[in-house]
Structures are given as structure tokens and as C-alpha cells.
Design an enzyme around this catalytic site. Structure first.
Site, short mmCIF file in Angstrom:
data_model
loop_
_atom_site.label_atom_id
_atom_site.label_comp_id
_atom_site.label_asym_id
_atom_site.label_seq_id
_atom_site.Cartn_x
_atom_site.Cartn_y
_atom_site.Cartn_z
N GLY A 47 71.92 31.99 55.13
CA GLY A 47 70.96 31.04 54.60
C GLY A 47 70.82 29.74 55.37
N GLY A 48 71.25 29.69 56.62
CA GLY A 48 71.11 28.47 57.39
C GLY A 48 69.67 28.20 57.80
N ASN A 56 69.57 37.34 62.63
CA ASN A 56 70.96 37.60 62.27
C ASN A 56 71.44 38.99 62.66
OD1 ASN A 56 72.05 35.76 59.30
ND2 ASN A 56 71.15 35.03 61.19
N ASN A 115 75.75 38.81 55.05
CA ASN A 115 76.46 37.68 55.66
C ASN A 115 76.15 36.41 54.88
OD1 ASN A 115 75.88 35.58 58.47
ND2 ASN A 115 77.88 36.11 57.68
N LEU A 117 74.95 33.82 52.63
CA LEU A 117 74.02 33.88 51.51
C LEU A 117 73.63 35.32 51.21
CD1 LEU A 117 72.31 31.86 49.67
CD2 LEU A 117 70.43 32.34 51.25
N ARG A 196 65.39 28.59 66.53
CA ARG A 196 65.72 28.31 65.13
C ARG A 196 65.08 27.00 64.65
NH1 ARG A 196 70.23 31.53 62.79
NH2 ARG A 196 70.20 29.95 61.17
N HIS A 273 81.64 32.28 61.77
CA HIS A 273 80.92 32.78 60.60
C HIS A 273 80.02 33.97 60.92
CE1 HIS A 273 79.68 32.28 56.47
NE2 HIS A 273 78.41 32.03 56.77
N TRP A 274 79.77 34.23 62.18
CA TRP A 274 78.86 35.31 62.59
C TRP A 274 79.63 36.45 63.24
CZ3 TRP A 274 74.54 31.98 65.33
CH2 TRP A 274 73.73 31.38 64.34
#
Length: 296
Positions: A47-48, A56, A115, A117, A196, A273-274
């Protein structure tokens, strides 16, 4: 390896558009062999700012499509999917949108890979539509963790909130956010930052993120505390964490492991986080083996 269209398709779910990508029917010899088994995998992104399914999971998509019918969905208010009315917590609204998309595609049951959210959305889907969910792969899932040692909000969540805070979005804020996502800073390229930022600074994207964020603090906030309901989940769950995750830190996994009755936990060192990008080959192998019915 097949080449897939990165433009995707649009479906109208509840009168609002949902962007999705679909590899088509499951390959011959797909792993779902008995009635009720899933032979489909759906990816649900984080959710970034500027997040979407293709950014993603676009690299993972063709790998999984060799084994499963593979679908990616832009969550409500992200990518090209319209935001849903604020009739509940974001996880609840997004899970309902996913159920509608599955109906549209004629998919009765699916495995889920989520991932952040998207991980929270996957778990809410399994809680609200238990017969339609197969196995779950959750990477640093939102809503499921309760930080035992790390402060709240975490570093990653602070950067996310700062992106749209006055005086407004900037490329510098986007760069700072993305650098929190990964342990290997070489993955944060100028091209990624620009891509992004272009998406995330659009008015619709900012409104979608604001709606998502407010649901964690408004009247439906308790519906986002998935760790309180996780004991009801009967599905097999593979939790994947980066040891250096600065968004949903590893200590939050302790609650998830305790609450989920049929959970496995895999931790990648040198990973943020990824995990699907930083540990691309290992993530794909681990997840595919688990979704095919094996131990991770």
C-alpha cells in the site's frame, strides 16, 4: 517463458473499475487435482505511494503462471482501480472487491499471495470467504502484526504518512520511502523513484491513499486488527519476513505465529519489506513449493 501484457484488463465490480492481469487458464498438469483444490493464485500488492500490482509482482507473475492460473489485482484506489466507497475498513472493502473479481472471472477458489497491505487483504478474504481461499503466502502482512519491541508507528509507516503531508508530495519524499522498503539500496533506482512518484502524486492516487489510511483510525479501525481474529483462520499459511524489514518489523511475526493455527515462518536475512524482489529466486521457489502442497 511466456510474455504477458503489462497493460492488463478492466472489470466493472459494483459499478467501479478494477484493473487486473490474468495469465488465463491453469497450465496442463496444474497442481489442483481434486475437487475444491485451487489451481489459481492471486497476487495482492502493498500500500505504499505509487504501488500497484504490476510494480510489485510483475517479475514474479510469469514464473507463477507456469504452474498456476495467475491473477494480479490493483487494490481499490491503487493503480488503475477506482477507490471503493468508505463502507468499512480497507481490508474488508478490498476483500469484497476481490470476491467480485473472482466471480467475474469464474474462479471459485484461489490461493493468495499478499505483501503488506495485500497480506492484510488476503487474510481478511480468508476470514470473510473461508471456502474460497486456499493456501496463503503473507509477506510482512499488515494488520496481522503487533510490534512487541519495535516502536509504533514504524519507520516505514512514518515515511508513508509523510509522503502526502504538507507541503505535499515530492520526489525526495518518494526516494526516502522507497529506501525503507529494501535492504539492498541498489534496487532503488532513479527510474523506480520517477515511476512511482509520477503515479503517486496524481490527485486520485493521493485520495485513494488517504481513504485507505483513514480506515485504520476511524469507526472501522478494529476490523483492521487482524491479529485479534487470526485464531479463526484454518488455512495453511506461509509467513515470509525480511530480517531487516523496517515497515512491519520481524518482532511482529511473533504474534502472527502464535495466533495462526497452521502457520510456517521463513525469514530471509539481508532482506527488507520486498522479499518477492530482493530474494526473487528463493521467494518464488519457496512459495511455489508451499502452494503446490508441500512444506516450505
Amino acid at each position: 517463458m511466456a510474455v504477458f501484457n503489462s497493460v492488463g484488463h478492466m472489470a466493472e465490480i459494483g459499478g467501479l473499475g478494477v484493473r487486473y492481469y490474468d495469465s488465463g487458464s491453469a497450465p496442463a498438469g496444474a497442481v489442483g487435482t481434486s475437487r475444491g483444490d485451487a489451481d489459481t493464485v492471486v497476487f495482492l500488492h502493498g500500500g505504499g505511494p505509487g504501488a500497484a500490482s504490476w510494480s510489485n509482482f510483475g517479475r514474479n507473475f510469469p514464473v507463477f503462471a507456469k504452474r498456476f492460473r495467475t491473477v494480479m489485482m490493483d487494490l481499490p484506489g491503487y493503480g488503475q482501480s477506482a477507490a471503493r466507497p468508505a463502507t468499512g475498513h480497507f481490508f474488508t472493502v478490498a476483500a469484497a472487491a476481490l470476491a467480485g473479481l473472482l466471480d467475474e472471472l469464474g474462479i471459485e477458489k484461489t490461493h493468495l499471495v499478499g505483501n503488506s497491505l495485500g497480506g492484510g487483504t488476503a487474510l481478511r478474504f480468508a476470514l470473510d470467504y473461508p471456502d474460497r481461499a486456499g493456501r496463503l503466502v503473507l509477506m510482512g502482512p499488515g494488520g496481522l502484526t503487533l510490534n512487541v519491541l519495535s516502536p509504533d508507528p514504524t519507520e516505514g509507516v512514518r515515511r508513508l504518512m509523510e509522503f502526502s503531508a504538507p507541503p505535499g508530495p515530492s520526489r525526495e519524499k518518494m526516494a526516502a520511502f522507497l529506501k525503507i522498503m529494501v535492504h539492498d539500496q541498489r534496487l532503488v533506482t532513479d527510474e523506480l523513484i520517477d515511476e512511482r512518484f509520477t503515479v503517486a502524486s496524481q490527485p486520485d492516487a493521493l485520495a485513494g491513499m488517504a481513504a485507505m489510511g483513514s480506515s485504520f483510525f476511524g469507526e472501522h479501525a478494529q476490523d483492521g486488527m487482524l491479529w485479534r481474529e487470526a485464531h479463526r483462520v484454518r488455512h495453511e499459511v506461509l509467513l515470509i519476513w525480511g530480517r531487516e524489514d523496517r515497515v512491519n518489523p520481524l518482532d511482529g511475526a511473533l504474534i502472527a505465529v502464535k495466533q495462526l493455527r497452521r502457520a510456517q515462518l521463513h525469514v530471509f536475512g539481508g532482506c527488507g519489506h520486498w522479499a518477492q524482489l530482493e530474494k526473487f529466486d528463493e521467494f518464488n521457489e519457496l512459495s511455489l513449493r508451499f502452494l503446490a502442497g508441500g512444506a516450505a
